[in-house]
Write an enzyme that holds these catalytic residues in place. Structure first.
Site, PDB file in Angstrom:
ATOM      1  CB  CYS A  20     -77.188 -14.324 -16.701  1.00  0.00           C
ATOM      2  SG  CYS A  20     -78.099 -15.864 -16.584  1.00  0.00           S
TER       3      CYS A  20
HETATM    4  N1  COA Z   1     -82.156 -33.326  -5.534  1.00  0.00           N
HETATM    5  C1  COA Z   1     -81.368 -34.051  -4.737  1.00  0.00           C
HETATM    6  N2  COA Z   1     -80.067 -34.272  -4.951  1.00  0.00           N
HETATM    7  C2  COA Z   1     -79.538 -33.734  -6.059  1.00  0.00           C
HETATM    8  C3  COA Z   1     -80.298 -32.972  -6.960  1.00  0.00           C
HETATM    9  C4  COA Z   1     -81.671 -32.775  -6.664  1.00  0.00           C
HETATM   10  N3  COA Z   1     -82.461 -32.043  -7.455  1.00  0.00           N
HETATM   11  N4  COA Z   1     -79.504 -32.548  -7.956  1.00  0.00           N
HETATM   12  C5  COA Z   1     -78.279 -33.026  -7.719  1.00  0.00           C
HETATM   13  N5  COA Z   1     -78.296 -33.755  -6.565  1.00  0.00           N
HETATM   14  C6  COA Z   1     -77.182 -34.463  -5.954  1.00  0.00           C
HETATM   15  C7  COA Z   1     -76.142 -34.888  -6.959  1.00  0.00           C
HETATM   16  O1  COA Z   1     -76.486 -36.149  -7.516  1.00  0.00           O
HETATM   17  C8  COA Z   1     -74.886 -34.969  -6.120  1.00  0.00           C
HETATM   18  O2  COA Z   1     -74.881 -36.175  -5.414  1.00  0.00           O
HETATM   19  P1  COA Z   1     -73.479 -36.969  -5.176  1.00  0.00           P
HETATM   20  O3  COA Z   1     -72.650 -36.036  -4.360  1.00  0.00           O
HETATM   21  O4  COA Z   1     -73.946 -38.190  -4.459  1.00  0.00           O
HETATM   22  O5  COA Z   1     -72.925 -37.201  -6.530  1.00  0.00           O
HETATM   23  C9  COA Z   1     -75.084 -33.855  -5.094  1.00  0.00           C
HETATM   24  O6  COA Z   1     -76.483 -33.602  -5.061  1.00  0.00           O
HETATM   25  C10 COA Z   1     -74.338 -32.587  -5.428  1.00  0.00           C
HETATM   26  O7  COA Z   1     -74.649 -32.213  -6.786  1.00  0.00           O
HETATM   27  P2  COA Z   1     -74.014 -30.990  -7.495  1.00  0.00           P
HETATM   28  O8  COA Z   1     -74.629 -30.802  -8.851  1.00  0.00           O
HETATM   29  O9  COA Z   1     -72.531 -31.102  -7.444  1.00  0.00           O
HETATM   30  O10 COA Z   1     -74.574 -29.814  -6.541  1.00  0.00           O
HETATM   31  P3  COA Z   1     -73.991 -28.405  -6.177  1.00  0.00           P
HETATM   32  O11 COA Z   1     -73.853 -28.302  -4.729  1.00  0.00           O
HETATM   33  O12 COA Z   1     -72.840 -27.986  -7.049  1.00  0.00           O
HETATM   34  O13 COA Z   1     -75.226 -27.462  -6.599  1.00  0.00           O
HETATM   35  C11 COA Z   1     -75.974 -26.030  -8.378  1.00  0.00           C
HETATM   36  C12 COA Z   1     -75.731 -27.444  -7.908  1.00  0.00           C
HETATM   37  C13 COA Z   1     -76.336 -26.089  -9.849  1.00  0.00           C
HETATM   38  C14 COA Z   1     -77.126 -25.443  -7.583  1.00  0.00           C
HETATM   39  C15 COA Z   1     -74.702 -25.164  -8.160  1.00  0.00           C
HETATM   40  O14 COA Z   1     -73.578 -25.824  -8.670  1.00  0.00           O
HETATM   41  C16 COA Z   1     -74.800 -23.800  -8.792  1.00  0.00           C
HETATM   42  O15 COA Z   1     -75.726 -23.037  -8.552  1.00  0.00           O
HETATM   43  N6  COA Z   1     -73.793 -23.419  -9.592  1.00  0.00           N
HETATM   44  C17 COA Z   1     -73.766 -22.134 -10.250  1.00  0.00           C
HETATM   45  C18 COA Z   1     -74.844 -22.118 -11.259  1.00  0.00           C
HETATM   46  C19 COA Z   1     -74.990 -20.812 -11.946  1.00  0.00           C
HETATM   47  O16 COA Z   1     -74.805 -19.753 -11.419  1.00  0.00           O
HETATM   48  N7  COA Z   1     -75.352 -20.879 -13.178  1.00  0.00           N
HETATM   49  C20 COA Z   1     -75.568 -19.713 -13.913  1.00  0.00           C
HETATM   50  C21 COA Z   1     -76.783 -19.934 -14.683  1.00  0.00           C
HETATM   51  S1  COA Z   1     -77.137 -18.484 -15.524  1.00  0.00           S
END
Ligand code: COA
Length: 371
Positions: free
Chosen positions: A156
């Protein structure tokens, strides 16, 4: 020593887009079919039922509402769920180069520049279409540019690393006009059957024309300073490579596609990048930043980083987002934000283009509006 500036940027946006509702409908149809097919194993406790995705979760967790893609129908077909971009014969331009050329032509036209004036092309992006010949050389040939070209991949952060590389070539006298292109078909490396990440990426191409100030158009952005940083981490990883025997098949080989520990990325990258920006501002003696064009991965990360840098909650004017309509487009994200949101700034205003991502990698490019 020549002074490097940004003469212009360019953007290619694929015509098709997929809304969260369309993406979730396709994912949930696949989950239903998968759970029905394995109903006996799930009932026996031998298999865990897949959970549906949700529009509300995606928007709340990421700020993404929609994404542009190069192959909409195949991605949304529950039986396929990956882009279907037929291989082209070697005598036809490859799809990634075609996107890059479109963005490059936009940047060249905005700068009033002919390809004959460009000395080098860097293809700086996460998702190269092939090993070699370099994508950058194909783009160079398609545009009719003499000189040299090469690919560079810092995930990225590729675009900001590309800007610093171009600026250094200009300072060293190796080139006067360098075209940096960032074509990203991120959908090719996304596991559309992974609930945690199926919504994250979109496809796009951007271009940045970095030139010696003496030849730049009157309306340009001075490069006040650039800084790069990398720290190894497995929290964002893609194991696809030449040692894999079979093509990745989504759920069959999930580590051969994008995988991440999203929470860890969030927690580790926010402080790393905020500190880097503040330190770099101090080193350059930059007192205030009018606008932050941050990497577009997650709205919450950008809110925290901008808040730490500015000392207050950033407005949309101070830290514009393109995540809602483009999603995460890897190296291109901060360049799209810059491209779409820089016209209204005043002469003398200082802004920051900042990227961060896999590696970990991060780059800061402070720019000042010249005219
Ligand atoms: N729909 C519904 N629920 C979902 C889901 C979806 N598509 N994906 C995950 N969940 C649920 C999970 O099962 C979890 O449930 P639980 O609390 O009952 O276990 C809950 O939502 C939270 O999941 P989590 O993965 O911890 O979500 P989050 O709030 O951390 O958000 C991201 C996920 C990936 C959006 C976030 O962590 C993020 O953007 N991180 C940085 C990523 C980044 O910048 N990456 C760089 C790439 S270049």
């Amino acid at each position: 020593m020549a002074n490097p500036v940004i003469s212009a940027t360019g953007l290619f946006t694929p015509a098709d887009s997929i809304s969260n509702a369309e993406l979730v409908e396709s994912f949930n149809r696949w989950v239903e079919a998968h759970n029905a097919e394995h109903a006996a194993a799930i009932a026996a406790g031998d298999m865990v039922a897949m959970q549906p995705s949700s529009v509300e979760f995606i928007e709340k967790a990421s700020g993404i509402k929609s994404r542009h893609v190069m192959s909409k129908a195949a991605i949304l077909d529950p039986a396929v769920m990956r882009p279907d971009l037929p291989e082209r014969p070697n005598d036809e331009i490859s799809v990634l180069a075609e996107m890059a050329v479109a963005a490059a032509r936009d940047a060249l036209a905005r700068a009033g520049r002919s390809p004959a004036d460009v000395d080098a092309v860097l293809c700086a992006c996460s998702n190269m279409q092939r090993a070699y010949p370099a994508m950058a050389i194909e783009v160079q040939a398609a545009l009719g540019i003499e000189g040299f070209a090469f690919d560079m991949n810092v995930a990225c952060s590729s675009a900001t690393f590309g800007i610093q590389t171009a600026a250094d070539f200009i300072r060293a006298g190796h080139a006067k006009s360098v075209l940096v292109v960032n074509p990203e078909i991120c959908s090719g490396h996304l596991n559309f059957r992974d609930r945690d990440s199926h919504f994250i990426f979109g496809d796009v191409a951007t271009a940045i024309l970095v030139e010696a100030k003496e030849m730049a158009p009157a309306a340009h952005w001075e490069i006040v300073g650039t800084k790069l940083k990398t720290v190894f981490s497995n929290n964002i990883r893609n194991n696809f490579g030449f040692l894999n025997r079979a093509a990745p098949e989504g759920v069959g080989a999930p580590d051969k596609l994008f995988v991440q520990e999203g929470r860890k990325v969030f927690k580790e990258v926010v402080p790393m990048v905020s500190e880097m920006i503040v330190d770099h501002m101090g080193e350059l003696g930059v007192a205030g930043v009018r606008r932050l064009w941050l990497h577009q991965a997650n709205a919450g990360m950008n809110r925290l980083i901008a808040g730490r840098v500015l000392g207050h909650e950033a407005s949309a004017d101070e830290s514009p987002t393109v995540l809602d309509s483009y999603a995460n487009t890897s190296s291109a994200g901060s360049i799209i934000a810059f491209h779409l949101h820089n016209d209204d700034l005043q002469v003398g205003d200082v802004g920051l283009i900042c990227s961060f991502g896999a590696g970990y990698s991060a780059g800061t490019v402070f720019v000042r509006k010249a005219a």
